[in-house]
Design an enzyme around this catalytic site. Structure first.
Site, mmCIF file in Angstrom:
data_model
loop_
_atom_site.group_PDB
_atom_site.id
_atom_site.type_symbol
_atom_site.label_atom_id
_atom_site.label_comp_id
_atom_site.label_asym_id
_atom_site.label_seq_id
_atom_site.Cartn_x
_atom_site.Cartn_y
_atom_site.Cartn_z
ATOM 1 C CE LYS B 100 54.494 57.607 -25.097
ATOM 2 N NZ LYS B 100 55.361 57.903 -23.956
ATOM 3 N N GLY B 161 61.313 63.494 -20.158
ATOM 4 C CA GLY B 161 62.197 63.376 -19.000
ATOM 5 C C GLY B 161 62.809 64.680 -18.520
ATOM 6 N N GLY B 188 57.412 65.560 -20.088
ATOM 7 C CA GLY B 188 57.864 66.859 -19.604
ATOM 8 C C GLY B 188 57.364 67.234 -18.226
ATOM 9 C CG ASN B 209 58.282 56.335 -16.684
ATOM 10 O OD1 ASN B 209 58.452 55.433 -17.469
ATOM 11 N ND2 ASN B 209 58.714 56.220 -15.440
#
Lengths: 66, 256
Positions: B100, B161, B188, B209
């Site tokens: 990633k 985040g 987001g 996450n």
């Protein structure tokens, strides 16, 4: 002799291999990668690669991330 | 309704939700949340091993590597060179050739640096990586990354985040119309409906996450995200009705 591991100066006996160093630092060697003087050392060379004075090592692992 | 598998290079997945392993309070909560999310792909970061202290528990001891595909990231890298170095170290750990790719431009916004992201994509594709690349929702930047050989282009819904959801669905739509590689919304996502919005637009997946890890009840939220992902995908495949300005009665006209 002096070496640098992950930004910290360490004293280390001559004729130390990367495998020996990992052992002496108590590092679980299953999930790590090692750079010696900014070059990746393949895992299969950990036993043969002997450290020299002023060598600089980066030992990295996986941690939680997104 | 039968869905197809999600193909990313040589990899195939049934779940379209990718989740991170950061910011969990304990490994046990993380493990439970990963299971509840139904994800098959989980992201990890590369950092210096702990030396001179007690050997900490290894993240990978808490992850069933037969069950999950590990997707290492280059989070925290601010140049193409740094990101390429991190990717090479990640691959050296011998678990995955997936990466990633994340090349950030600025510490406050964590927005991607478009120029270095492109450079790093070119290098890592040449090096044989399966590159999933994080980008802004700029359709032109996204197209350039596809042309450079990225296996998947992953536009941010909103800053990393931030939990703001899909701020510009129109850009995501243009990216979906313009590109042919799988589009995965990365970053987001704050709550379940954000995932659904992304999937209803036609994205191939969502990566998140913080939305799970920092929820008050991460395990419940993981399940919510799983259902939202499946729900949005199903709605997309079902073909929604067009939006109309005026009403359209659901019952037949009254005839008596």
């Amino acid at each position: 002799m002096q070496i640098n591991v992950n930004g910290k100066n360490k004293e280390c006996p001559t004729e130390t291999s990367i495998s020996k160093l990992l052992e002496s630092l108590d590092i679980d060697n299953r999930y790590i990668a090692v750079e010696l003087n900014h070059k990746i050392v393949p895992r299969k060379q950990f036993n043969e690669e002997i450290l020299q004075e002023n060598d600089s090592l980066e030992i990295v692992t996986f941690v939680g991330g997104g | 309704m039968e869905d197809t598998v999600l193909k990313l290079g040589k990899y195939e997945f049934n779940s379209r939700l990718f989740v991170g392993t950061g910011k969990y309070q304990t490994f046990d909560i993380m493990k439970e949340a990963l299971a509840a999310s139904g994800s098959e792909v989980i992201t990890v970061a590369v950092r210096r091993a702990n030396i001179g202290g007690k050997p900490g528990e290894s993240l990978l001891d808490h992850i069933d590597k037969d069950k999950y595909t590990i997707l290492p990231n280059t989070a925290g890298c601010y140049s193409a060179d740094e990101a390429v170095r991190t990717a090479l170290l990640a691959r050296e750990m011998g678990i995955s050739d997936l990466i990633k790719l994340e090349v950030l431009g600025d510490k406050n916004t964590l927005l991607p640096d478009p120029v270095d992201t492109l450079k790093a994509t070119e290098t890592l594709v040449k090096e044989g990586f399966t590159v999933l690349v994080y980008t802004s929702d700029d359709p032109i930047a996204a197209k350039r990354l596809q042309d450079a050989g990225a296996t998947s282009v992953m536009p941010a819904g909103a800053p990393i985040g931030s939990g703001q959801g899909i701020l510009n669905p129109n850009n995501i739509r243009i990216i979906l119309e313009t590109l042919s590689v799988p589009i995965i919304v990365d970053a987001g996502v704050g709550t379940a409906s954000d995932v659904t919005v992304a999937m209803e637009l036609g994205c191939e997946g969502v990566l998140l996450n913080t939305g799970i890890a920092q929820a008050k009840e991460p395990v419940k939220m993981a399940r919510a995200m799983k259902l939202a992902c499946e729900s949005g995908r199903l709605a997309y495949l079902s073909g929604r009705i067009p939006k109309k300005l005026y009403a359209n009665a659901s019952s037949p006209l009254k005839d008596f």
